[in-house]
Design an enzyme around this catalytic site. Structure first.
Site, PDB file in Angstrom:
ATOM      1  N   HIS A   1      -7.000 -49.704   4.489  1.00 37.19           N
ATOM      2  CA  HIS A   1      -6.681 -51.056   4.965  1.00 37.19           C
ATOM      3  C   HIS A   1      -5.969 -51.029   6.314  1.00 37.19           C
ATOM      4  O   HIS A   1      -5.871 -52.055   6.971  1.00 37.19           O
ATOM      5  CB  HIS A   1      -5.936 -51.874   3.894  1.00 37.19           C
ATOM      6  CG  HIS A   1      -4.489 -51.554   3.697  1.00 37.19           C
ATOM      7  ND1 HIS A   1      -4.021 -50.734   2.691  1.00 37.19           N
ATOM      8  CD2 HIS A   1      -3.389 -51.973   4.355  1.00 37.19           C
ATOM      9  CE1 HIS A   1      -2.707 -50.674   2.749  1.00 37.19           C
ATOM     10  NE2 HIS A   1      -2.298 -51.414   3.745  1.00 37.19           N
TER      11      HIS A   1
ATOM     12  N   ASP B   1      -7.660 -45.695  -1.004  1.00 39.44           N
ATOM     13  CA  ASP B   1      -7.247 -46.389   0.214  1.00 39.44           C
ATOM     14  C   ASP B   1      -6.905 -45.425   1.361  1.00 39.44           C
ATOM     15  O   ASP B   1      -5.746 -45.270   1.725  1.00 39.44           O
ATOM     16  CB  ASP B   1      -6.036 -47.275  -0.127  1.00 39.44           C
ATOM     17  CG  ASP B   1      -5.866 -48.402   0.876  1.00 39.44           C
ATOM     18  OD1 ASP B   1      -6.444 -48.328   1.962  1.00 39.44           O
ATOM     19  OD2 ASP B   1      -5.133 -49.365   0.561  1.00 39.44           O
TER      20      ASP B   1
ATOM     21  N   SER C   1       2.424 -48.659   4.924  1.00 38.37           N
ATOM     22  CA  SER C   1       1.058 -48.367   4.494  1.00 38.37           C
ATOM     23  C   SER C   1       0.513 -47.159   5.233  1.00 38.37           C
ATOM     24  O   SER C   1       0.577 -47.102   6.459  1.00 38.37           O
ATOM     25  CB  SER C   1       0.151 -49.562   4.778  1.00 38.37           C
ATOM     26  OG  SER C   1       0.393 -50.578   3.859  1.00 38.37           O
TER      27      SER C   1
HETATM   28  N1  ARG Z   1      -1.007 -54.838  -0.267  1.00 43.83           N
HETATM   29  C1  ARG Z   1      -1.249 -53.858   0.732  1.00 43.83           C
HETATM   30  C2  ARG Z   1      -0.131 -53.802   1.740  1.00 43.83           C
HETATM   31  O1  ARG Z   1       0.415 -54.808   2.118  1.00 43.83           O
HETATM   32  C3  ARG Z   1      -2.472 -54.132   1.525  1.00 43.83           C
HETATM   33  C4  ARG Z   1      -3.680 -54.003   0.759  1.00 43.83           C
HETATM   34  C5  ARG Z   1      -4.867 -54.453   1.545  1.00 43.83           C
HETATM   35  N2  ARG Z   1      -5.901 -54.740   0.596  1.00 43.83           N
HETATM   36  C6  ARG Z   1      -6.323 -55.975   0.318  1.00 43.83           C
HETATM   37  N3  ARG Z   1      -7.068 -56.121  -0.723  1.00 43.83           N
HETATM   38  N4  ARG Z   1      -6.058 -57.018   1.077  1.00 43.83           N
HETATM   39  O2  ARG Z   1       0.155 -52.756   2.267  1.00 43.83           O
END
Ligand code: ARG
Length: 659
Positions: free
Chosen positions: A85, A213, A594
């Site tokens: 992501h 991911d 992330s």
């Molecule tokens: N929740 C994750 C974060 O903020 C991002 C994941 C991105 N994936 C998604 N399905 N939008 O780091």
């Protein structure tokens, strides 16, 4: 009686001992605050192994990826891993319907297949030093000048680097941070989105998890190994330090730590500030629900639209879901009530002594008055921004930077524009409504207005609309709250200073601000609610359990299905014979982390952090030891995807393994 005594002893013991799990610690303070505590729970590293500005240390392998993520160098050829992501926007921009790397995945089989990503940067942190002493006694203007001076001197002392003076603890502390920025970064590989984003928005922010991911990039440098603009003559960067990759896997209780670039937290804010934040985020959620619904329908109906809007959708939906969880957690965990208790205790402590009253006065009251004064204008600005501000045609006609024709579909934009304009009109207060030149915008005429703009709108029409939007947002217009801004800033600084003085002697860490931090703890399961306990890891079996060919978010590529069914996991299987996909730790992270490396007691790579969990979505404000977990993709799942599924053994050969 016995119980009371135990509680007393436990609480006495815990004073002065840093919590293992909470904290986004500053690297220069590790030795003083954390080194011993880390070793007490299993670390075999010294503070010096992690952060040293004179010789290679772990921090030299950790990068800020783009503007808002973390990555890590995993080979001596400048190979960098981060989350899928995090690479998403870049991969989307490089993709076309014919060469759809986002949908189909991609691996470069040799260096010349790696694809330059214009605009993408990777940043190393060279050093961090406390310069508060040179700045604290100065007024605003003198401080600004001194900061320029410090940065200039640092720039001369570190050629090719980018020094920045950054403030911490609501402007109570300043560090000079020296960065080195590389801007020839190339796309090396990623799994198909069905795996890199497996579970989509449904699984986002949640456990159990099976998302693979990750994505891979490479840093290129000039012939002297220095940062340089893209050139075909550039060579893979030779890093100061690269991480070794562990194939050992993790067990419950194992020591684990994470280094990275957390973005923003709000742990030095008042209850009123936090309530204001939640109220605003709830408004954002409502507006985005309207926009996303239209977008998603159009995306599902047409793969070309899907590719164009994938990144816009993911960005919007990530915040949208986070804020919904945040609202729930705030209520469930009584965040505001607990914050108020803390404020009351702090106030009592301040009031006990004249010198404290003189130093910090009514900081909380000043902050809260400002927030209340600002509220109507702020709400209105956010409402306009999240609705009319999202009409892409305005940017297209005015030639806005950041508008990309390749990602644009006029009919999708028209449908979204109609829906968000209606939402805007339903929610705006009459006196705040946007002022158009020739008519009043109403629910009755809004669709016709949008159609006219989309059919015949000129650049001038777009500029007029933009001017009206800016005016409604209050851009450039001072209001009562703005006049209080300086006092508010001063009160915020005082509030943090008072909190620090109150807890003097205890290790502390400042709010996240996109600087490098470390958080340490253990591999650990949790119980989300009464009667339910979660494992600390998931396996590939769950990929097949969740598989649903009719649901875009849960498609599984045929080859992945086949390899899992055949249990063909090779050297990436756990000692239990399973392929572990994701695992939990009790580390303290937030957005910006992330892609961060999850490291074992020796500093070897065991996973990539990529998410937080649903039950503790208030975590940016308050850490929850029992509930809060960090969701990590097991590095062996990543390697299996690259090697067995992707067939990119060229990349596997670059890595140094620990078995
Ligand atoms: N929740 C994750 C974060 O903020 C991002 C994941 C991105 N994936 C998604 N399905 N939008 O780091």
């Amino acid at each position: 009686m016995k119980k009371t005594l135990t509680i007393l002893i436990v609480s006495i013991l815990s004073i002065g001992i840093a919590r293992a799990d909470e904290g986004m610690w500053l690297l220069p303070m590790l030795q003083k605050f954390n080194e011993q505590a880390m070793r007490n729970i299993g670390s075999r590293l010294t503070a010096d192994d992690i952060y040293n500005i004179n010789h290679a240390s772990l921090k030299d392998a950790i990068v800020q990826f783009g503007g808002g993520c973390t990555g890590e160098v995993i080979s001596d050829q400048g190979l960098v891993s981060t989350n899928h992501h995090c690479g998403y926007g870049s991969i989307q921009r490089l993709s076309t319907p014919e060469k759809n790397y986002l949908e189909d995945g991609f691996y470069a089989k040799s260096l010349d297949e790696e694809i330059p990503v214009p605009g993408l940067t990777v940043t190393f942190m060279k050093s961090m030093s406390d310069v508060t002493g040179q700045l604290e006694k100065l007024d605003d203007k003198a401080r600004e000048e001194k900061i320029k001076e410090i940065e200039k001197a640092a720039s001369e002392a570190n050629p090719g680097c980018r020094p920045r003076v950054i403030s911490f603890y609501n402007n109570n502390v300043y560090y000079l941070v020296v960065y080195q920025v590389f801007n020839d970064v190339r796309f090396v590989g990623a799994p198909p989105a069905s795996m890199g984003k497996f579970g989509g928005e449904t699984d986002n922010w949640m456990w159990p998890r099976h998302t693979c991911d990750f994505s891979l990039f490479r840093i290129y440098a000039d012939k002297d190994n220095n940062p340089a603009a893209y050139s075909k003559d550039n060579k893979p960067y030779k890093p100061v330090k690269s991480l070794k990759v562990s194939l050992k896997g993790v067990s419950e209780g194992d020591f684990a730590f994470i280094m990275g670039y957390p973005g923003r937290t709000q742990r030095f804010q008042t209850a009123a500030q936090l309530q204001d934040m939640v109220d605003i985020n709830n408004l954002r959620v409502e507006a985005r629900t309207v926009r996303q619904q239209v977008m998603w329908e159009e995306m599902l109906a047409d793969p070309v639209v899907h590719l164009k809007y994938a990144n816009k959708y993911a960005g919007s939906a990530n915040g949208w879901k986070k804020w919904q969880g945040e609202d729930l957690a705030f209520r469930k965990l009584n965040i505001i009530g607990r914050e108020e208790q803390k404020e009351a205790a702090l106030t009592k402590w301040i009031e006990k002594k004249k010198s404290r009253r003189e130093a910090w006065g009514d900081a909380i009251g000043t902050i809260d008055t400002y927030i209340a004064d600002r509220q109507p204008a702020y709400r209105n600005a956010i409402l306009v921004m999240e609705t009319l501000g999202n009409i892409e045609l305005i940017g297209k006609l005015t030639g806005a930077r950041g508008f990309r024709e390749e990602d644009y579909d006029k009919e999708v934009d028209r449908k979204i524009a109609k829906a968000v304009t209606r939402f805007y009109l339903q929610n705006v207060k009459p006196e705040d409504k946007i002022q158009l030149k020739d008519r009043e915008l109403t629910l009755e005429n809004s669709d016709a207005f949008i159609d006219r703009f989309f059919d015949n709108g000129t650049e001038q029409d777009a500029k007029d609309l933009q001017t009206a939007i800016y005016a409604a947002m209050g851009v450039g217009r001072g209001n009562a709250a703005d006049e209080g801004y300086a006092a508010y800033q001063k009160a915020s600084k005082d509030y943090a200073a008072a909190l620090l003085a109150w807890k003097k002697g205890e290790p502390s860490y400042p709010d996240a601000n996109f600087t490098m931090r470390l958080t340490y703890g253990n591999v650990k399961p949790y119980s989300p609610k009464d009667g339910v306990s979660y494992w600390y890891y998931c396996t590939a079996n769950g990929v097949l359990e969740k598989e649903n060919p009719d649901d875009y978010e849960f498609r599984v590529p045929e080859k992945v299905h086949r390899l899992i069914e055949a249990r063909d996991f090779g050297q990436y299987a756990d000692k239990d014979g399973q392929l572990h996909t994701c695992f939990l730790t009790n580390n303290d992270i937030t957005g910006g982390n992330s892609g961060s490396p999850v490291l074992d007691a020796d500093g070897n790579l065991i996973g990539l952090a990529f998410d937080g969990n649903w039950e503790s979505m208030s975590s940016d404000v308050m850490f929850e030891p029992d509930l809060q977990r960090c969701i990590n993709v097991d590095i062996r799942y990543v390697l299996w995807m690259i090697d067995k599924v992707g067939g990119a053994s060229n990349l596997i050969r670059e890595l140094e393994f620990v078995r």
